[in-house]
Design an enzyme around this catalytic site. Structure first.
Site, mmCIF file in Angstrom:
data_model
loop_
_atom_site.group_PDB
_atom_site.id
_atom_site.type_symbol
_atom_site.label_atom_id
_atom_site.label_comp_id
_atom_site.label_asym_id
_atom_site.label_seq_id
_atom_site.Cartn_x
_atom_site.Cartn_y
_atom_site.Cartn_z
ATOM 1 N N HIS A 1 0.877 -1.148 -0.012
ATOM 2 C CA HIS A 1 -0.134 -0.094 0.100
ATOM 3 C C HIS A 1 0.914 1.173 -0.051
ATOM 4 C CE1 HIS A 1 1.315 -0.653 4.196
ATOM 5 N NE2 HIS A 1 1.103 0.620 4.121
ATOM 6 N N HIS B 1 5.336 6.417 0.279
ATOM 7 C CA HIS B 1 6.121 5.411 -0.117
ATOM 8 C C HIS B 1 5.270 4.003 -0.045
ATOM 9 C CE1 HIS B 1 5.852 5.310 4.312
ATOM 10 N NE2 HIS B 1 6.239 4.144 4.278
#
Length: 181
Positions: free
Chosen positions: A37, A119
């Site tokens: 994710h 990120h």
């Protein structure tokens, strides 16, 4: 109590991320495809009442759908985690992450971090930073954001979505009287 965080799901991109990652010598333990994710905000532990209040608070959060180029690799030394992320990202992503973090802070959640670095963590528990790795050329198309809980199992940690909301732009309401001649 559940450990919570907000993120953009990466299910559609996970097979490409894993295929790219697994061709390279990443240190540490690979993050399972189902756990990939793009992080928006870490919130920490919350009880059910706080979680319910948090979900109500973000119900009207607005952000248009996002296109995010994942074209840089990096390393979080303190967390011992290697990641992939964008070199540049839409301002709307930062605004969304900040708003979600503030919703949590109003309920006593969060870790006090003010900076934001989008990120996708690809490996954890790495004893050392990865050597310079070639950057990927992948794109995350995001049309929703989710509140996840981290669940520990005998097989390891899994991230389970509690609730998801569509990314949608704020619609300006027009005054109908302005439209009539």
């Amino acid at each position: 109590m559940a450990k919570l965080f907000f993120a953009l799901p990466a299910e559609a991109l996970a097979p490409d991320l894993v295929a790219w990652r697994d061709q390279l010598p990443w240190p540490g333990q690979p993050v399972p495809a189902a756990n990939l994710h793009l992080t928006l905000a870490f919130l920490g532990e919350a009880d059910q009442l706080t979680t319910t209040r948090l979900m109500a608070a973000v119900e009207r959060q607005h952000c248009p759908p996002l296109t995010i180029a994942l074209n840089e690799t990096g390393w979080f030394g303190r967390a011992k985690a290697a990641w992939v992320g964008p070199t540049e990202w839409p301002n709307e992503l930062t605004v969304l992450a900040r708003a979600l973090r503030r919703h949590g802070e109003k309920l006593g959640l969060g870790n006090g971090e003010q900076g934001y670095r989008p990120h996708v963590t690809l490996s954890r528990k790495a004893g050392e930073a990865p050597e310079a790795l070639p950057a990927p050329d992948l794109v995350l198309q995001a049309d929703s954001f989710c509140l996840y809980q981290s669940v520990s199992t005998p097989q390891g940690v899994s991230y389970e979505p509690i609730a998801c909301w569509p990314l949608r732009a704020r619609i300006k309401e027009t005054n109908s009287e302005e439209l009539t001649p």
